[in-house]
Motif scaffolding. Structure first.
Motif, short mmCIF file in Angstrom:
data_model
loop_
_atom_site.label_atom_id
_atom_site.label_comp_id
_atom_site.label_asym_id
_atom_site.label_seq_id
_atom_site.Cartn_x
_atom_site.Cartn_y
_atom_site.Cartn_z
N LEU A 196 17.80 23.01 18.10
CA LEU A 196 16.86 22.53 19.09
C LEU A 196 15.68 23.47 19.26
O LEU A 196 14.57 23.04 19.58
CB LEU A 196 17.58 22.36 20.44
N PHE A 197 15.89 24.75 19.03
CA PHE A 197 14.93 25.78 19.40
C PHE A 197 14.03 26.25 18.27
O PHE A 197 13.29 27.22 18.43
CB PHE A 197 15.68 26.98 19.99
N ASP A 198 14.06 25.60 17.11
CA ASP A 198 13.30 26.13 15.97
C ASP A 198 11.87 25.59 15.87
O ASP A 198 11.15 25.92 14.93
CB ASP A 198 14.05 25.87 14.66
N GLY A 199 11.47 24.75 16.81
CA GLY A 199 10.11 24.23 16.79
C GLY A 199 9.96 22.93 16.03
O GLY A 199 8.95 22.24 16.17
N ALA A 200 10.91 22.61 15.17
CA ALA A 200 10.91 21.34 14.45
C ALA A 200 11.75 20.33 15.22
O ALA A 200 12.58 20.69 16.05
CB ALA A 200 11.46 21.52 13.05
N ALA A 201 11.54 19.04 14.94
CA ALA A 201 12.29 18.01 15.65
C ALA A 201 12.36 16.74 14.83
O ALA A 201 11.55 16.52 13.93
CB ALA A 201 11.65 17.73 17.01
N LYS A 202 13.32 15.90 15.17
CA LYS A 202 13.49 14.62 14.50
C LYS A 202 12.72 13.52 15.23
O LYS A 202 12.36 13.65 16.40
CB LYS A 202 14.98 14.25 14.45
N LYS A 203 12.49 12.44 14.53
CA LYS A 203 11.87 11.27 15.15
C LYS A 203 12.89 10.59 16.07
O LYS A 203 14.10 10.68 15.85
CB LYS A 203 11.40 10.29 14.09
N PRO A 204 12.41 9.88 17.08
CA PRO A 204 13.34 9.17 17.96
C PRO A 204 14.28 8.24 17.21
O PRO A 204 15.48 8.16 17.53
CB PRO A 204 12.41 8.39 18.90
N ASN A 205 13.76 7.53 16.19
CA ASN A 205 14.59 6.55 15.49
C ASN A 205 15.54 7.15 14.48
O ASN A 205 16.21 6.42 13.75
CB ASN A 205 13.72 5.47 14.84
N GLU A 206 15.66 8.49 14.46
CA GLU A 206 16.70 9.14 13.67
C GLU A 206 17.98 9.34 14.48
O GLU A 206 19.01 9.74 13.93
CB GLU A 206 16.19 10.47 13.11
N TYR A 207 17.90 9.08 15.78
CA TYR A 207 19.08 9.20 16.64
C TYR A 207 19.84 7.87 16.68
O TYR A 207 19.43 6.87 16.08
CB TYR A 207 18.66 9.68 18.03
#
Length: 427
Positions: free
Chosen positions: A283-294
């Motif tokens: 969560l803390f690395d600055g990168a993130a997934k798109k909403p539709n990957e959940y």
């Protein structure tokens, strides 16, 4: 800190709390059963603030302090309300003593901005003091924090603390996880109009920027993109207060995108889907997934409804999530919105259309509805605001509040009016 979702106290006070909260933005209420007169109300009416509103995407806007026996509520005043320009934009917190119904009020910030997005998120610390977090509506990059001086008391607060975020700040959502030593999480919409996290390990005095939760670039080449606005997921959060912060999200604003609904949960520095699989391993690395990957809760491609928008999320006693959201029945003019109830049974999401919400509140925002609220201590109970009587599907002159009860996981509901025969909208 008590877990208010499972306490007998919240169960006992919830009807009083709901009726009190309705009066923040509602002028006319009515009682269930046969109509006796205009503006009937189911129970005692308590005014918490005579000039106050809030937006739907910051939490908790109201908390129950079972130790102090109080309901604490945030709101923002408007220049057209009581007090006029002198009070417009005031960020306020009100306290209702649940023993004697006495109401007190404190101004956290004078004349910040007369915008409902600015109302504060609230959190009770383990020592009984309160944290309030609020921002302007995307017009500066500051999250503002104040901490009450004394437990169970809103009459005195620390000087305002400001934290510079990654971009224009909007919508604070405050949570504390006891399994992480009481670490505070404040999740807000900031850079790129995406959800970002900041954390505090000293009860809210000092904060660190802690990463991006979602990443949704403008979907310009996507056939579901309408070409209007865009690039902003709408997220609703809840927490068990121990080791999880759960969320539901859209891809985007419904005027910009034909949204589905997705679910994720923050735990141990990672973000998971409903089945426990890791979606984002840091969560803390600055990168993130798109909403539709959940985890997909509801799929617009397989439903006659479309353009969904998140409304509410809670966790049951087994830590399973249940959610409320809206979608359009009419794709073009949004004159027919529906409420949908979703519940995770431990292995899959079960989604049911439960009631009609009517048309939009006003033409500038054709997906705004009267909205609804889940009972945080009872997944079989919720409340909606609608212009269509859910008992008969007959249109009414004004928005009314209804309570819904289910005995079969949300497939069928029994409805009773909290307000009825009103001369003004109840939203």
């Amino acid at each position: 800190m008590p877990d208010f979702r499972s306490t007998e106290t919240l169960n006992r006070f919830w009807p009083t709390i709901l009726k009190a909260l309705l009066t923040l933005v509602v002028c006319a209420l009515a009682a269930p059963g046969s109509v006796r007169a205009a503006n009937d109300v189911a129970g005692q009416l308590i005014t918490l603030n005579d000039n106050g509103g809030w937006c739907w995407f910051q939490d908790e806007r109201a908390i129950v302090d079972t130790t102090a026996n109080k309901l604490i509520l945030s709101s923002v005043a408007n220049v057209s309300g009581t007090g006029g320009a002198a009070r417009g934009g005031d960020i306020e917190v009100a306290s209702l003593d649940l023993a004697n119904n006495d109401v007190t009020r404190f101004t956290l910030h004078d004349n910040l901005q007369a915008d409902d997005h600015d109302s504060a998120a609230l959190l009770r610390l383990p020592d009984g003091r309160y944290v309030a977090s609020y921002s302007r509506h995307n017009s500066d990059s500051l999250t503002r924090i104040r901490i009450s001086t004394n437990p169970g008391d809103i009459s005195s607060w620390s000087p305002e603390i400001t934290v510079t975020r990654e971009g224009g700040a909007t919508y604070s959502n405050l949570y504390s996880l006891s399994a992480e030593g009481g670490k505070l999480y404040d999740i807000s919409r900031t850079l790129d109009l995406d959800a970002h996290v900041m954390t505090s390990t000293d009860g809210g005095q000092d904060w660190s920027l802690a990463g991006r939760l979602l990443n949704w670039p403008l979907p310009s080449a996507d056939p579901k993109y309408t070409g209007v606005d865009g690039s902003r997921p709408y997220v609703r959060y809840t927490s068990n207060g121990v080791d999880e912060i759960a969320f539901i999200t859209t891809e985007d604003h419904p005027r910009a995108y034909d949204n589905s609904i997705y679910f994720g949960v923050i735990k141990n520095g990672k973000v998971y889907g409903s089945d426990g699989s890791v979606i984002d391993d840091n969560l803390f690395d600055g990168a993130a997934k798109k909403p539709n990957e959940y985890t997909q809760v509801w799929n617009t491609d397989t439903s006659p409804l479309a353009f969904a928008w998140t409304t509410d999320l809670e966790l049951d006693s087994q830590n399973n999530p249940y959610a409320l959201f809206t979608a359009r029945a009419n794709n073009t003019d949004a004159t027919d919105h529906r409420f949908l109830y979703a519940r995770f049974d431990g292995s899959q999401w079960n989604v049911h259309e439960i009631a009609k919400a009517g048309g939009f509140l006003y033409s500038g925002e054709n997906d705004y509805t009267g909205l609804g609220a889940l009972d945080p201590s009872n997944p079989d109970r919720l409340f909606i605001s609608t212009k269509i009587d859910p008992r008969t599907n007959v249109a009414m002159p004004h928005y009314e509040i209804f309570q819904g009860l289910t005995a079969d996981g949300g497939a069928n509901w029994q409805w009773s009016p909290i307000t009825f025969n009103s001369t003004m909208d109840n939203i």
